[in-house]
Design a protein around this motif. Structure first.
Motif, PDB file in Angstrom:
ATOM      1  N   SER B 118       0.832  -1.205   0.000  1.00  0.00           N
ATOM      2  CA  SER B 118       0.000   0.000   0.000  1.00  0.00           C
ATOM      3  C   SER B 118       0.865   1.253   0.000  1.00  0.00           C
ATOM      4  CB  SER B 118      -0.902   0.044   1.232  1.00  0.00           C
ATOM      5  OG  SER B 118      -1.600  -1.148   1.364  1.00  0.00           O
ATOM      6  N   LEU B 119       1.934   1.202   0.780  1.00  0.00           N
ATOM      7  CA  LEU B 119       2.808   2.368   0.861  1.00  0.00           C
ATOM      8  C   LEU B 119       3.474   2.636  -0.497  1.00  0.00           C
ATOM      9  CD1 LEU B 119       4.063   4.520   2.686  1.00  0.00           C
ATOM     10  CD2 LEU B 119       5.900   2.910   3.191  1.00  0.00           C
ATOM     11  N   ILE B 120       3.952   1.572  -1.138  1.00  0.00           N
ATOM     12  CA  ILE B 120       4.585   1.731  -2.456  1.00  0.00           C
ATOM     13  C   ILE B 120       3.563   2.258  -3.469  1.00  0.00           C
ATOM     14  CG2 ILE B 120       5.802   0.556  -4.326  1.00  0.00           C
ATOM     15  CD1 ILE B 120       7.448   0.513  -1.860  1.00  0.00           C
ATOM     16  N   LEU B 121       2.378   1.671  -3.415  1.00  0.00           N
ATOM     17  CA  LEU B 121       1.276   2.112  -4.280  1.00  0.00           C
ATOM     18  C   LEU B 121       1.053   3.618  -4.114  1.00  0.00           C
ATOM     19  CD1 LEU B 121      -1.210   0.887  -5.961  1.00  0.00           C
ATOM     20  CD2 LEU B 121      -2.473   1.130  -3.847  1.00  0.00           C
ATOM     21  N   VAL B 159       5.168  -5.997  -7.039  1.00  0.00           N
ATOM     22  CA  VAL B 159       5.639  -5.482  -5.752  1.00  0.00           C
ATOM     23  C   VAL B 159       5.103  -6.357  -4.626  1.00  0.00           C
ATOM     24  CG1 VAL B 159       5.492  -3.542  -4.139  1.00  0.00           C
ATOM     25  CG2 VAL B 159       5.838  -3.095  -6.565  1.00  0.00           C
ATOM     26  N   TYR B 160       3.807  -6.645  -4.701  1.00  0.00           N
ATOM     27  CA  TYR B 160       3.199  -7.447  -3.638  1.00  0.00           C
ATOM     28  C   TYR B 160       3.861  -8.821  -3.530  1.00  0.00           C
ATOM     29  CZ  TYR B 160      -0.047  -9.937  -0.725  1.00  0.00           C
ATOM     30  OH  TYR B 160      -0.576 -10.673   0.289  1.00  0.00           O
ATOM     31  N   TRP B 165       7.137 -12.756  -0.666  1.00  0.00           N
ATOM     32  CA  TRP B 165       8.230 -13.731  -0.608  1.00  0.00           C
ATOM     33  C   TRP B 165       9.293 -13.316   0.390  1.00  0.00           C
ATOM     34  CZ3 TRP B 165       9.499 -15.061  -6.420  1.00  0.00           C
ATOM     35  CH2 TRP B 165       8.476 -15.866  -6.918  1.00  0.00           C
ATOM     36  N   TRP B 166       9.565 -12.036   0.385  1.00  0.00           N
ATOM     37  CA  TRP B 166      10.620 -11.491   1.219  1.00  0.00           C
ATOM     38  C   TRP B 166      10.289 -11.724   2.691  1.00  0.00           C
ATOM     39  CZ3 TRP B 166      10.226  -6.027   3.212  1.00  0.00           C
ATOM     40  CH2 TRP B 166      11.392  -5.631   3.868  1.00  0.00           C
ATOM     41  N   ARG B 167       9.029 -11.502   3.073  1.00  0.00           N
ATOM     42  CA  ARG B 167       8.652 -11.688   4.466  1.00  0.00           C
ATOM     43  C   ARG B 167       8.669 -13.145   4.854  1.00  0.00           C
ATOM     44  NH1 ARG B 167      10.005  -7.421   6.969  1.00  0.00           N
ATOM     45  NH2 ARG B 167       9.110  -8.411   8.777  1.00  0.00           N
ATOM     46  N   THR B 168       8.409 -14.029   3.899  1.00  0.00           N
ATOM     47  CA  THR B 168       8.435 -15.447   4.253  1.00  0.00           C
ATOM     48  C   THR B 168       9.863 -15.953   4.365  1.00  0.00           C
ATOM     49  OG1 THR B 168       7.467 -15.543   2.070  1.00  0.00           O
ATOM     50  CG2 THR B 168       6.334 -16.750   3.794  1.00  0.00           C
ATOM     51  N   VAL B 169      10.789 -15.265   3.708  1.00  0.00           N
ATOM     52  CA  VAL B 169      12.182 -15.648   3.819  1.00  0.00           C
ATOM     53  C   VAL B 169      12.680 -15.407   5.236  1.00  0.00           C
ATOM     54  CG1 VAL B 169      14.513 -15.009   3.144  1.00  0.00           C
ATOM     55  CG2 VAL B 169      12.791 -15.387   1.408  1.00  0.00           C
ATOM     56  N   HIS B 170      12.257 -14.305   5.824  1.00  0.00           N
ATOM     57  CA  HIS B 170      12.631 -13.988   7.205  1.00  0.00           C
ATOM     58  C   HIS B 170      11.423 -14.240   8.102  1.00  0.00           C
ATOM     59  CE1 HIS B 170      16.431 -11.932   6.219  1.00  0.00           C
ATOM     60  NE2 HIS B 170      15.813 -11.695   5.084  1.00  0.00           N
ATOM     61  N   PRO B 171      11.264 -15.471   8.561  1.00  0.00           N
ATOM     62  CA  PRO B 171      10.043 -15.759   9.318  1.00  0.00           C
ATOM     63  C   PRO B 171      10.109 -15.172  10.721  1.00  0.00           C
ATOM     64  CG  PRO B 171      11.379 -17.742   9.047  1.00  0.00           C
ATOM     65  CD  PRO B 171      12.176 -16.610   8.523  1.00  0.00           C
ATOM     66  N   GLU B 172       9.811 -13.914  10.861  1.00  0.00           N
ATOM     67  CA  GLU B 172       9.745 -13.298  12.180  1.00  0.00           C
ATOM     68  C   GLU B 172       8.306 -13.429  12.662  1.00  0.00           C
ATOM     69  OE1 GLU B 172      11.028  -9.398  11.212  1.00  0.00           O
ATOM     70  OE2 GLU B 172      12.845 -10.221  10.316  1.00  0.00           O
ATOM     71  N   ALA B 173       8.082 -13.050  13.902  1.00  0.00           N
ATOM     72  CA  ALA B 173       6.721 -13.070  14.405  1.00  0.00           C
ATOM     73  C   ALA B 173       5.915 -12.057  13.604  1.00  0.00           C
ATOM     74  CB  ALA B 173       6.704 -12.704  15.885  1.00  0.00           C
ATOM     75  N   VAL B 174       5.202 -12.572  12.600  1.00  0.00           N
ATOM     76  CA  VAL B 174       4.463 -11.656  11.734  1.00  0.00           C
ATOM     77  C   VAL B 174       3.200 -11.202  12.450  1.00  0.00           C
ATOM     78  CG1 VAL B 174       3.320 -11.375   9.529  1.00  0.00           C
ATOM     79  CG2 VAL B 174       5.369 -12.772   9.685  1.00  0.00           C
ATOM     80  N   VAL B 175       3.114  -9.892  12.664  1.00  0.00           N
ATOM     81  CA  VAL B 175       1.930  -9.364  13.335  1.00  0.00           C
ATOM     82  C   VAL B 175       0.977  -8.814  12.282  1.00  0.00           C
ATOM     83  CG1 VAL B 175       2.657  -8.927  15.679  1.00  0.00           C
ATOM     84  CG2 VAL B 175       3.462  -7.443  13.856  1.00  0.00           C
ATOM     85  N   GLY B 176       0.554  -9.688  11.414  1.00  0.00           N
ATOM     86  CA  GLY B 176      -0.360  -9.274  10.347  1.00  0.00           C
ATOM     87  C   GLY B 176      -1.791  -9.367  10.824  1.00  0.00           C
TER      88      GLY B 176
ATOM     89  N   VAL C 173      10.840   0.063  -9.136  1.00  0.00           N
ATOM     90  CA  VAL C 173      11.841  -1.011  -9.143  1.00  0.00           C
ATOM     91  C   VAL C 173      11.961  -1.711  -7.795  1.00  0.00           C
ATOM     92  CG1 VAL C 173      13.185  -0.078 -11.054  1.00  0.00           C
ATOM     93  CG2 VAL C 173      13.767   0.568  -8.722  1.00  0.00           C
ATOM     94  N   VAL C 174      11.061  -1.399  -6.862  1.00  0.00           N
ATOM     95  CA  VAL C 174      11.091  -2.073  -5.566  1.00  0.00           C
ATOM     96  C   VAL C 174      11.206  -3.600  -5.692  1.00  0.00           C
ATOM     97  CG1 VAL C 174       9.568  -2.685  -3.633  1.00  0.00           C
ATOM     98  CG2 VAL C 174      10.088  -0.309  -4.094  1.00  0.00           C
ATOM     99  N   PRO C 175      10.420  -4.246  -6.570  1.00  0.00           N
ATOM    100  CA  PRO C 175      10.533  -5.712  -6.629  1.00  0.00           C
ATOM    101  C   PRO C 175      11.944  -6.197  -6.967  1.00  0.00           C
ATOM    102  CG  PRO C 175       8.652  -4.957  -7.908  1.00  0.00           C
ATOM    103  CD  PRO C 175       9.385  -3.739  -7.474  1.00  0.00           C
ATOM    104  N   VAL C 176      12.586  -5.596  -7.950  1.00  0.00           N
ATOM    105  CA  VAL C 176      13.932  -6.089  -8.297  1.00  0.00           C
ATOM    106  C   VAL C 176      14.936  -5.778  -7.217  1.00  0.00           C
ATOM    107  CG1 VAL C 176      14.070  -6.399 -10.792  1.00  0.00           C
ATOM    108  CG2 VAL C 176      14.166  -4.110  -9.866  1.00  0.00           C
ATOM    109  N   ILE C 177      14.758  -4.647  -6.535  1.00  0.00           N
ATOM    110  CA  ILE C 177      15.710  -4.321  -5.474  1.00  0.00           C
ATOM    111  C   ILE C 177      15.592  -5.335  -4.333  1.00  0.00           C
ATOM    112  CG2 ILE C 177      16.443  -2.546  -3.822  1.00  0.00           C
ATOM    113  CD1 ILE C 177      16.946  -1.848  -6.767  1.00  0.00           C
ATOM    114  N   ILE C 178      14.349  -5.627  -3.955  1.00  0.00           N
ATOM    115  CA  ILE C 178      14.144  -6.634  -2.899  1.00  0.00           C
ATOM    116  C   ILE C 178      14.776  -7.957  -3.317  1.00  0.00           C
ATOM    117  CG2 ILE C 178      12.422  -8.088  -1.755  1.00  0.00           C
ATOM    118  CD1 ILE C 178      10.570  -5.708  -1.689  1.00  0.00           C
ATOM    119  N   ALA C 179      14.446  -8.378  -4.534  1.00  0.00           N
ATOM    120  CA  ALA C 179      14.964  -9.658  -5.024  1.00  0.00           C
ATOM    121  C   ALA C 179      16.490  -9.646  -5.057  1.00  0.00           C
ATOM    122  CB  ALA C 179      14.403  -9.947  -6.413  1.00  0.00           C
TER     123      ALA C 179
END
Lengths: 244, 230, 224
Positions: B118-121, B159-160, B165-176, C173-179
């Motif tokens: 949402s923030l990126i959007l 982006v989503y 994927w990024w959040r699942t790579v770092h499995p922290e206590a997700v407070v979603g 480019v956020v997706p590629v940077i993250i990746a």
């Protein structure tokens, strides 16, 4: 001769050309016909739409309305063919300062896919009197010399139609006389020239037809032979409200 | 009164009435959620705002494609107007989200995929508004904006995905936010009515903005005409 | 198609020729990236244990911002003397101009990155010359310059172009940077290809989409 996709009896044929930027109308239902071999100079006060007209003819600016044919090609259908057939000189040199004159011309030639490029560059450079400077970086050349390189750049692909947007700014006397030579240097015969300017003297000296652009329209067009300088001044102030 | 004005006035009245109904449902009718408490009621604003924001950006994409294809001002007006409203709704969505996060998750912000996307959007469409402000007037600026309007819309799912994927790579206590699938039916009804209300509000605002933009356009033309005549 | 690649190679040749003479773009990208690495070191004061965690992020922040700088630079050089107009006066397709400019920027950025990498290794005590990392750098820089070339052509025609390019480019480019950050982290830790596969795929898909869309949109941007 010129390959054409239609009626090529005229070098430039413009009908009902309108160009607006937002709500601002720059060109208003403009008509213009230039015969092959003519040298037409278009005069006009600042803001009359001279540069805009040039940009449309040079395929850089899309018309809002109207029909434009250059060298027989329809602007809306075949802009690339028009680009092959026009040479353009503007206020800016359109050269890369960090490259030599030769490299600039060679780049231009490759973008046009020209054959026997080196020969062609030599020939054009000879015509423009820049042969000795081909190896110099453009930034190190004098302003007048840069203008010549930029003229050489414009005619490298031997275009039958030349569009000159106030080219005399910065052209020295010698280079100006070259302009006359450039006109007759075409491999396919005399080149057609459309020049816009507000310098009366030079415009009148070179052309065989003159026109006045004001309020986004061609208000006046006449054979150069039929009008003297004084008469033209009268016409100019009558149509533009500006005294020369 | 033209039909256009009548439609707009009708919509205004309708969405006003719906808004009153929604307010009643949200604050008086719907029962308080057991675990989250009274703060959960902000959810009935938060979700509809998000929905209306996305809807607006969908309109932006459609308007942008339409403009590049047809080159008529109407499409551009729609895209530009929808961005303004979309940014407004998304801003409110982010603010309500932050306000709700504090009591529930005890943090203002968490880099959860939905929040981050949402923030990126929001950033993309704020950039759109900046681009409009700094672009040359008229057709050129409209084309630039249309390119961004299309690129932005189709970038968001990527982006989503990447953030997910990024959040699942770092499995922290997700407070979603907990899954909201088995919503109690009164809550569901309230939410749906609120969504309809905000959709109506969006259409209402869009039509108002469009008519205002047309007037601006005419005024500009008149001003240019005066300028030329002088 | 021969015409297409002849134009592209003429453009790339021209850009490289000019760059070899001035080294404008590569030097500014390089210096900026290096400075970022140094500043980050002060800002984060990473202990040896933390380095593997923050290093990939630091590297990509440096590359990203330096890349924005480089992209602005390449188009300023085209614009300020009206050369862009000169390009448009040639009968080549606009896609060829896009691809040529994009490849030029790509080469400059990659050169700068390859020079920064050993300095990064020294400053952060890492051994970064792993094929995985190099592949991540290549793919990411393709995606970055693909979108960047399109949007610098837009930004150059706006007021305050220096701020406009990062505003437009970075969110997209956020997706590629993250990746890139995640995959680089895996590569630096000596992770396997299969661990990186999904991220490399994401970047590759982004690259393809970005190239296709930008080549199409570039024409729309260039008209006046």
């Amino acid at each position: 001769m010129v390959e054409a996709d239609g009626n090529a009896s005229l070098a430039i044929a413009v009908r009902g050309l309108t160009k607006t930027y937002g709500a601002q109308v720059i060109l208003r239902d403009l008509d213009l016909r230039v015969a092959w071999g003519d040298f037409l100079t278009v005069f006009g006060p600042n803001g009359a739409g001279k540069t805009t007209l040039m940009k449309v003819l040079a395929t850089l600016s899309r018309p809002t309305k109207g029909e434009v044919r250059v060298a027989g090609f329809d602007l809306s259908k075949n802009p690339a063919a028009i680009r092959r057939n026009i040479g353009v000189v503007t206020h800016q040199p359109l050269l890369y300062g960090d490259l030599t004159a030769f490299e600039n011309l060679s780049f231009q030639g490759r973008m046009f896919g020209l054959e026997q490029l080196e020969e062609r560059i030599e020939r054009t450079a000879g015509l423009m009197g820049i042969g000795r400077y081909l190896g110099h970086k453009v930034d190190t050349l004098s302003h007048g010399m840069q203008k010549r390189v930029s003229l050489a750049r414009a005619i490298l692909h031997d275009p039958p139609v030349l569009l000159l947007d106030e080219p005399e700014t910065g052209l020295d006397q010698e280079a100006l006389s070259m302009l006359a030579e450039v006109v007759v240097s075409g491999e396919r015969g005399r080149r057609t020239v459309l020049m816009v300017t507000h310098s009366l003297e030079r415009g009148l000296a070179l052309s065989n037809r003159v026109a006045i652009l004001t309020g986004g329209k061609i208000a006046y067009q006449e054979e150069r032979a039929l009008v003297d300088e004084a008469g033209f001044k009268v016409a100019y102030s009558r149509f533009t409200g500006v005294t020369l | 009164m033209s039909t256009n004005t009548m439609v707009r006035n009708g919509l205004l009245v309708l969405s006003g009435a719906m808004m009153l109904l929604s307010l009643y449902l949200i604050f008086r009718w719907v029962p308080t959620e057991k675990n989250l408490g009274v703060s959960q009621r902000i959810f009935y604003f938060h979700v509809p705002l998000a929905w209306a924001g996305f809807l607006a950006f969908f309109f932006v994409m459609v308007g942008s494609v339409g403009y590049l294809w047809k080159r008529t001002d109407g499409w551009d007006h729609m895209a530009y107007s929808a961005v303004e409203i979309g940014v407004l709704f998304t801003t409110l969505m982010l603010i309500t989200g932050i306000l709700w996060a504090k009591p529930v998750w005890e943090v203002w912000w968490t880099w959860d995929p939905r929040l981050t996307t949402s923030l990126i959007l929001w950033l993309i469409y704020v950039a759109y508004l900046m681009l409009r402000a700094y672009s040359p007037r008229g057709e050129q600026g409209a084309r630039y904006a249309a390119v961004l309007g299309i690129a932005g819309f189709f970038d968001v799912p990527i982006v989503y995905l990447s953030i997910h994927w990024w959040r699942t790579v770092h499995p922290e206590a997700v407070v979603g936010p907990a899954a909201t699938s088995n919503l109690y039916s009164a809550m569901f009804i309230t939410l749906m009515i609120s969504v309809v209300t905000f959709t109506l509000l969006f259409i209402c605002l869009l039509l108002e903005r469009l008519s205002l933009r047309r007037s601006e356009h005419e005024l500009e033309a008149a001003r240019d005409l005066v300028e030329t005549l002088r | 198609m021969t015409g297409f690649w002849a134009t592209v190679s003429a453009l790339v040749w021209k850009d490289i020729r000019a760059e070899l003479r001035t080294k404008d773009v590569v030097i500014s990208v390089l210096t900026f990236a290096l400075l970022s690495l140094v500043i980050f070191n002060f800002a984060l004061r990473p202990s040896p244990q933390v380095i593997p965690i923050v290093a990939p992020g630091v590297l990509w922040v440096a590359f990203t911002f330096a890349g924005v700088l480089g992209l602005t630079r390449t188009f300023v050089l085209e614009k300020d003397r009206g050369n862009l107009e000169g390009l448009l006066l040639t009968p080549t397709s606009r896609e060829a101009i896009y691809v040529g400019k994009m490849l030029g920027s790509l080469v400059f950025m990659l050169v700068a990155e390859v020079v920064v990498l050993p300095l990064f290794a020294v400053l952060f005590n890492l051994s970064p010359f792993r094929p995985g990392l190099l592949l991540v750098m290549l793919l990411t820089t393709i995606g970055f310059t693909a979108v960047g070339t399109l949007f610098s052509a837009i930004a150059i025609n706006t007021r305050s172009r220096e701020i406009m390019l990062p505003m437009l480019l970075l969110p997209l480019v956020v997706p590629v940077i993250i990746a890139a950050v995640v995959a680089s982290g895996t590569a630096l830790e000596g992770g396997s290809w299969s661990e990186m596969a999904k991220w490399l795929q994401l970047i590759a898909v982004f690259d393809v989409l970005a190239l296709v869309f930008s080549a199409f949109a570039f024409e729309q941007v260039l008209q006046e």
